[in-house]
Structure formats: C-alpha cells, structure tokens
Scaffold this motif. Structure first.
Motif, short mmCIF file in Angstrom:
data_model
loop_
_atom_site.label_atom_id
_atom_site.label_comp_id
_atom_site.label_asym_id
_atom_site.label_seq_id
_atom_site.Cartn_x
_atom_site.Cartn_y
_atom_site.Cartn_z
N THR A 52 81.63 139.25 -17.98
CA THR A 52 81.04 139.24 -19.31
C THR A 52 80.08 140.40 -19.44
O THR A 52 79.17 140.56 -18.64
CB THR A 52 80.29 137.92 -19.56
OG1 THR A 52 81.20 136.85 -19.42
CG2 THR A 52 79.69 137.89 -20.95
N MET B 275 91.13 130.11 -17.28
CA MET B 275 89.98 130.91 -17.71
C MET B 275 88.83 130.77 -16.71
O MET B 275 88.63 129.71 -16.12
CB MET B 275 89.53 130.51 -19.10
CG MET B 275 90.51 130.86 -20.18
SD MET B 275 90.70 132.63 -20.30
CE MET B 275 92.11 132.73 -21.37
N GLN C 224 86.91 128.70 -25.96
CA GLN C 224 87.60 129.54 -26.95
C GLN C 224 89.11 129.36 -26.84
O GLN C 224 89.79 129.18 -27.85
CB GLN C 224 87.24 131.00 -26.75
CG GLN C 224 87.98 131.90 -27.71
CD GLN C 224 87.71 133.36 -27.47
OE1 GLN C 224 87.04 133.74 -26.53
NE2 GLN C 224 88.25 134.19 -28.32
N THR D 29 84.88 130.86 -22.12
CA THR D 29 86.24 131.30 -22.42
C THR D 29 87.20 130.12 -22.47
O THR D 29 88.19 130.14 -23.21
CB THR D 29 86.73 132.34 -21.40
OG1 THR D 29 86.58 131.80 -20.08
CG2 THR D 29 85.94 133.63 -21.53
#
Length: 114
Positions: free
Chosen positions: A96, A27, A35, A32
């Motif tokens: 993003t 990632m 997550q 991220t």
C-alpha cells in the motif's frame, strides 16, 4: 430465447460471486478483501436478480426493489467496515503506497472538522 438470456445472466452473476469468494481468499489485507467482496458481490447479485426477472416477469417490481437495496447497502456497509478497520489500526499490506485517511483525526469528518 428469453430463458437463454436469463440463464446467461444468472451464470455470469454466479461467476462474479465466485470471483468475490476467490478475492476474499487471495487478497493480502482486509481493506482489499472488503473491496473485492463488495464490488463483485454487488454486480453478481444484480446480474442474478436481472436473470430472475427474465424467468419471472411478474416479479420485476419486487426484484427492482431488491436491486435498489443491494445498491444502497453493499457500498455503505463496505465503507463502514473499512473505516472501522482503519480506526482500530488494522495493518495494511506493505504494498500500500498511500493511506488517504492517515491525516484524518480520531473524531470528525473526512475534512478533519470536529
């Protein structure tokens, strides 16, 4: 048959834990990564514990307690880590699109109240 089901659950949990580790490496930014690590490890841990319940039925009350604590602590710790990372202005990946916390003040809750 019960041992086969338990083994398959443990194996699938191990696959999810492997994907969590892979997500931490692949990632692009810390948000991220948090997550990917949280979602996959929560499901992986639960699958492994359920698989253990098939092997040891007498442990089910203790294993249910373990599942409860995993479900309560993993998302909360992930949220705290991501909020702390946002507050110290950890950079996001350029991909993003939206920063939902951009309007959030330095103090106060999500609605901006002091």
């Amino acid at each position: 048959m019960i041992e086969l089901i338990g083994s398959l659950l443990i194996l699938s949990g191990a696959v999810f834990l492997f994907s969590a580790g892979l997500g931490l490496v692949r990632m692009p930014d810390s948000f991220t990564r948090i997550q990917a690590g949280t979602k996959a490890t929560t499901l992986g841990n639960i699958l492994i514990v359920v698989g253990l319940a098939f092997y040891h039925p007498g442990w089910i009350p203790k294993l249910a307690l373990v599942i409860f604590f995993v479900l309560m602590t993993n998302p909360v710790s992930s949220h705290a880590l991501s909020r702390a990372a946002h507050r110290i202005r950890t950079p996001m990946t350029p991909a993003t699109v939206t920063d939902a916390l951009a309007d959030d003040g330095k103090t106060g809750d999500a609605e901006g109240a002091p």
